[in-house]
Motif scaffolding. Structure first.
Motif, short mmCIF file in Angstrom:
data_model
loop_
_atom_site.label_atom_id
_atom_site.label_comp_id
_atom_site.label_asym_id
_atom_site.label_seq_id
_atom_site.Cartn_x
_atom_site.Cartn_y
_atom_site.Cartn_z
N GLY A 174 -30.80 32.71 -12.43
CA GLY A 174 -31.31 32.71 -11.06
C GLY A 174 -32.43 33.71 -10.84
N MET A 175 -32.91 34.36 -11.91
CA MET A 175 -33.95 35.39 -11.80
C MET A 175 -35.34 34.86 -12.15
SD MET A 175 -32.35 38.03 -10.75
CE MET A 175 -33.37 39.43 -11.07
N SER A 176 -35.42 33.95 -13.08
CA SER A 176 -36.73 33.51 -13.58
C SER A 176 -37.42 32.53 -12.64
CB SER A 176 -36.57 32.82 -14.93
OG SER A 176 -36.02 33.71 -15.86
N GLY A 177 -36.65 31.72 -11.97
CA GLY A 177 -37.23 30.62 -11.22
C GLY A 177 -37.45 29.43 -12.14
N LEU A 178 -37.92 28.35 -11.58
CA LEU A 178 -38.17 27.14 -12.36
C LEU A 178 -39.65 26.79 -12.34
CD1 LEU A 178 -35.17 24.98 -11.12
CD2 LEU A 178 -35.40 26.09 -13.34
N GLY A 179 -40.08 26.09 -13.36
CA GLY A 179 -41.48 25.67 -13.43
C GLY A 179 -42.34 26.69 -14.16
N HIS A 180 -43.60 26.79 -13.77
CA HIS A 180 -44.59 27.67 -14.41
C HIS A 180 -44.40 29.10 -13.92
CE1 HIS A 180 -46.21 23.60 -14.68
NE2 HIS A 180 -46.86 24.02 -15.76
N VAL A 181 -43.61 29.88 -14.64
CA VAL A 181 -43.22 31.22 -14.18
C VAL A 181 -43.95 32.36 -14.87
CG1 VAL A 181 -40.94 30.51 -13.35
CG2 VAL A 181 -41.23 31.23 -15.73
N VAL A 228 -40.75 40.08 -9.61
CA VAL A 228 -41.13 41.21 -10.46
C VAL A 228 -42.16 40.74 -11.48
CG1 VAL A 228 -40.27 42.86 -12.18
CG2 VAL A 228 -38.87 42.28 -10.19
N ALA A 229 -43.20 41.55 -11.68
CA ALA A 229 -44.19 41.27 -12.73
C ALA A 229 -43.91 42.18 -13.92
CB ALA A 229 -45.59 41.52 -12.20
N SER A 230 -44.08 41.65 -15.12
CA SER A 230 -43.94 42.47 -16.32
C SER A 230 -44.72 41.81 -17.44
CB SER A 230 -42.47 42.64 -16.72
OG SER A 230 -41.90 41.40 -17.05
N THR A 231 -45.03 42.61 -18.47
CA THR A 231 -45.79 42.14 -19.62
C THR A 231 -45.07 42.56 -20.89
OG1 THR A 231 -47.83 42.42 -18.35
CG2 THR A 231 -48.05 42.20 -20.74
N VAL A 232 -44.93 41.63 -21.83
CA VAL A 232 -44.22 41.91 -23.08
C VAL A 232 -45.03 41.38 -24.26
CG1 VAL A 232 -42.04 41.64 -24.32
CG2 VAL A 232 -42.05 41.59 -21.83
N LEU A 233 -45.15 42.19 -25.32
CA LEU A 233 -45.85 41.80 -26.54
C LEU A 233 -44.83 41.40 -27.59
CD1 LEU A 233 -48.43 41.69 -28.31
CD2 LEU A 233 -48.03 44.11 -28.82
N TRP A 284 -44.99 37.81 -16.97
CA TRP A 284 -44.24 37.24 -15.86
C TRP A 284 -45.06 37.47 -14.59
CZ3 TRP A 284 -40.34 34.13 -16.60
CH2 TRP A 284 -39.58 34.24 -17.75
N LEU A 285 -45.24 36.44 -13.81
CA LEU A 285 -46.04 36.52 -12.60
C LEU A 285 -45.14 36.73 -11.39
CD1 LEU A 285 -48.48 33.62 -13.46
CD2 LEU A 285 -48.88 36.08 -13.71
N LYS A 286 -45.38 37.81 -10.67
CA LYS A 286 -44.55 38.22 -9.54
C LYS A 286 -44.36 37.10 -8.51
CE LYS A 286 -44.29 41.94 -6.15
NZ LYS A 286 -44.92 43.20 -5.73
N VAL A 287 -45.41 36.40 -8.21
CA VAL A 287 -45.34 35.36 -7.17
C VAL A 287 -44.72 34.06 -7.66
CG1 VAL A 287 -47.30 36.30 -5.92
CG2 VAL A 287 -47.69 34.53 -7.64
N ARG A 288 -44.45 33.96 -8.97
CA ARG A 288 -43.92 32.71 -9.52
C ARG A 288 -42.48 32.79 -10.00
NH1 ARG A 288 -47.32 28.42 -10.97
NH2 ARG A 288 -49.48 28.77 -10.39
#
Length: 87
Positions: A17-24, A48-53, A39-43
């Protein structure tokens, strides 16, 4: 191996229930096979926005696809190869 380019991470099943569905999230894949997921905050449902390598695209897909559950997939958004052919 996934070709270098820009992709969407598309969530098909949201188990938490955290990720959402579709283009996230957006994913950049580099020539050496490494990848970045943003991860796009608005999607996403968490807001929450975050970046992972990741060292490889396969690692990214395994982690965010929840292993063998296949809860998401990559969808091309832009292919770097298409740009180089048009120049």
């Amino acid at each position: 191996m996934t070709r270098p380019g820009i992709y969407w991470w598309v969530r098909d099943i949201d188990e938490t229930g955290m990720s959402g569905l579709g283009h996230v999230a957006q994913v950049a894949v580099f020539e050496d096979g490494s990848a970045v997921l943003r991860w796009l905050k608005v999607r996403n449902s968490a807001g929450v926005a975050s970046t992972v390598l990741y060292e490889t695209v396969e690692q990214l897909v395994h982690v965010h696809g929840h292993g063998d559950k296949k809860t998401g997939h990559l969808e091309p958004a832009f292919n770097v190869g298409e740009l180089s052919r048009s120049v």
